[in-house]
Scaffold this active site. Structure first.
Site, short mmCIF file in Angstrom:
data_model
loop_
_atom_site.label_atom_id
_atom_site.label_comp_id
_atom_site.label_asym_id
_atom_site.label_seq_id
_atom_site.Cartn_x
_atom_site.Cartn_y
_atom_site.Cartn_z
N HIS A 1 -0.40 -17.01 -14.36
CA HIS A 1 -1.19 -16.66 -15.69
C HIS A 1 -1.67 -15.39 -15.98
O HIS A 1 -2.31 -14.54 -15.13
CB HIS A 1 -2.36 -17.59 -15.62
CG HIS A 1 -3.31 -17.77 -16.57
ND1 HIS A 1 -3.61 -18.84 -17.32
CD2 HIS A 1 -3.93 -16.61 -17.17
CE1 HIS A 1 -4.38 -18.51 -18.26
NE2 HIS A 1 -4.51 -17.25 -18.34
N HIS B 1 -1.81 -12.10 -19.34
CA HIS B 1 -1.86 -11.56 -20.49
C HIS B 1 -1.20 -10.16 -20.90
O HIS B 1 -1.90 -9.07 -20.59
CB HIS B 1 -3.39 -11.61 -21.18
CG HIS B 1 -3.93 -12.80 -21.24
ND1 HIS B 1 -4.10 -13.73 -22.48
CD2 HIS B 1 -4.56 -13.61 -20.14
CE1 HIS B 1 -4.45 -14.91 -22.15
NE2 HIS B 1 -4.86 -14.96 -20.87
N GLN C 1 -5.03 -17.66 -29.72
CA GLN C 1 -6.25 -17.40 -28.84
C GLN C 1 -7.61 -17.48 -29.65
O GLN C 1 -8.78 -17.50 -29.02
CB GLN C 1 -6.15 -15.98 -28.47
CG GLN C 1 -7.25 -15.31 -27.74
CD GLN C 1 -6.75 -14.18 -26.74
OE1 GLN C 1 -5.40 -14.07 -26.96
NE2 GLN C 1 -7.63 -13.81 -25.86
N HIS D 1 -5.40 -22.68 -21.94
CA HIS D 1 -6.57 -22.41 -21.54
C HIS D 1 -7.45 -23.51 -21.59
O HIS D 1 -7.73 -23.87 -22.82
CB HIS D 1 -7.12 -21.29 -22.34
CG HIS D 1 -6.41 -19.66 -21.96
ND1 HIS D 1 -5.00 -19.44 -22.00
CD2 HIS D 1 -6.86 -18.57 -21.38
CE1 HIS D 1 -4.70 -18.21 -21.73
NE2 HIS D 1 -5.97 -17.89 -21.12
N GLU E 1 -12.43 -22.96 -19.96
CA GLU E 1 -12.96 -21.78 -19.35
C GLU E 1 -14.50 -21.33 -19.69
O GLU E 1 -14.67 -20.61 -20.58
CB GLU E 1 -12.02 -20.52 -19.78
CG GLU E 1 -12.25 -19.23 -18.92
CD GLU E 1 -11.42 -18.21 -19.44
OE1 GLU E 1 -10.76 -18.13 -20.32
OE2 GLU E 1 -11.43 -17.08 -18.84
N ASP F 1 -4.27 -13.10 -14.38
CA ASP F 1 -5.06 -13.50 -15.53
C ASP F 1 -5.08 -11.90 -16.17
O ASP F 1 -4.57 -11.98 -17.60
CB ASP F 1 -6.62 -13.89 -15.56
CG ASP F 1 -6.95 -14.67 -16.82
OD1 ASP F 1 -5.94 -14.49 -17.78
OD2 ASP F 1 -8.07 -14.90 -16.82
FE FE2 Z 1 -6.07 -16.08 -19.47
#
Ligand code: FE2
Length: 429
Positions: free
Chosen positions: A56, A58, A151, A209, A212, A308
């Site tokens: 995971h 970005h 996102q 996701h 969260e 992450d």
């Molecule tokens: Fe993430």
């Protein structure tokens, strides 16, 4: 043989083995291989592990810390807002340059496979095209798998679903989502259904996701497990974060975890980021926010630890070091028993390799000649020391070397140096 590593310890505890690599594949793993290698490494009893895998990340936002400003509150929502300010300023070249720099760091840390989410809520698909280019450039030394990540919300953001489908058509492999960021719980659940149906129709993997948040009523993981089961996506779906599970009612969780197990949904927790992003609205006591890792593992559910973020709108630190990630995860989840510490190592190696569906991963004959020599005697010492990656090997070729950590001492009556290790590590006894 192209390469032979002598006298290695493997993560499963086997000691005194030689590994031979020929034509990019592991040819033999045996004591005292008679053949000679064109190149040889003396492991001297140290740990040789398959490469670290990050399930995971970005890569489109990485190393953008401070652009155009820093996240003052440290919250997820300010991070998302900040990313929204940065998005129109991104250029193809800058995204590629930052991502390549991070991949250099990753290789130096023995991290040779990354699943990266890439934001598709930008009609230009600038980051998608940049990361597809990065995937091509790093392919000789690092496996990059991309997730089409709406996102700003699949239903909340106009054209998000259309853009997600365009990204998949361009070659992005995995379907992403963010149900807890949709406008309502109902729309969150609807987004999960749409995304799972889309993935099932095209034979794709899913990585959302999911939940969260510290809100114990954020239960999209239940919907994700149910849709996975309904559509026969067993073994191809990941719920990332699942931090709301930290705050859920115990009785509800006692029903939820068996449903997750039944559906074959896997979990990715992101300890470095979860511990700083969650609990931000708490005074004291402050919740840790990490999902229920030991309980999920005890139920037989795959749990990987992810990095992450590294120096981006959500997290100001990080360096691509999965041993740092495991170290933090182990602490937050209080996984200090011997078996639990070994599980923390698996959560950054074998488990994420399985979630990504990596081919030829491992140290058995026939696997790719990819591995890392660590300055440690076993996986637990590797985590304790965030041990130096003495050699990183890809397809039988050494692609990175680093010196051992060592302090020169100047003390009366004490040795002239120390390397912080205890020979041999006592964790087996
Ligand atoms: Fe993430």
């Amino acid at each position: 043989m192209d390469l032979i590593v002598r006298n290695a310890t493997l993560p499963d505890g086997r000691r005194g083995l030689d590994l031979a690599v020929q034509a990019g594949r592991i040819a033999a793993v045996e004591p005292r291989i008679a053949a000679r290698g064109r190149e040889e490494i003396d492991a001297a009893g140290r740990l040789v592990t398959p490469p670290f895998v990050d399930a995971h990340f970005h890569l489109d936002a990485t190393l953008s810390y401070g652009l155009p400003r820093i996240n003052r509150s440290g919250t997820l929502l300010e991070g998302i807002a900040l990313w929204g300010e940065l998005k129109p300023l991104l250029t193809h070249e800058a995204v590629i340059e930052r991502a390549l720099k991070y991949c250099d760091w990753a290789v130096g840390r023995g991290l040779l496979a990354i699943r990266s989410h890439v934001d598709v809520c930008d009609d230009r698909l600038l980051a998608v095209e940049a990361l597809l280019e990065v995937r091509k450039r790093v392919a000789p030394y690092l496996d990059l798998q991309l997730v089409a990540f709406p996102q700003d919300g699949l239903l909340r953001s106009p054209r998000a679903f259309e853009n997600l489908q365009r990204a998949i058509a361009l070659g992005v492999e995995v379907v992403g989502g963010i149900p807890h960021f949709e406008r309502t719980m109902a729309e969150g659940a609807e987004s999960v259904r749409l995304l799972c149906e889309f993935a099932a129709a095209r034979g794709l993997r899913v990585d959302l996701h999911c939940d969260e948040t510290d809100d114990p009523l954020s239960r999209h993981i239940e919907t994700l497990a149910a849709q996975t089961h309904r559509l026969g996506l067993h073994g191809r779906v990941v719920g990332s974060h699942l931090t709301s599970m930290h705050s859920m009612d115990n009785y509800y969780v006692s029903k939820l975890i068996p449903l997750m197990k039944e559906s074959g949904v896997a979990v990715v927790a992101n300890p470095l980021v979860n511990i700083v992003i969650q609990g931000r609205h708490d005074t004291y006591p402050k919740r840790r926010g990490l999902t229920r890792v030991p309980e999920l593992l005890a139920a037989g559910i795959d749990v990987a630890f992810g990095q992450d973020c590294t120096m981006d709108p959500w997290y100001s630190l990080g360096s691509g070091d999965m041993l740092d990630v495991a170290h933090m995860g182990l602490h937050i989840a209080q996984m200090t028993g011997v078996e639990a510490m070994r599980a923390a190592f698996q959560a950054i190696t074998e488990t994420p390799a399985r979630l990504l569906g990596l081919d030829g991963y491992g140290l058995a004959p026939g696997c790719h000649g990819d591995f890392v020599l660590l300055d440690a005697s076993d996986p637990i010492e590797a985590i304790r020391l965030r041990a130096a990656r003495l050699a990183v090997v890809r397809r039988g070729r050494i692609i990175s070397r680093a010196p051992a950590a060592r302090a020169e001492l100047n003390l009366p009556g004490r040795p002239a140096h120390t390397d912080f290790r205890l020979p041999p590590a006592g964790y087996d006894s």
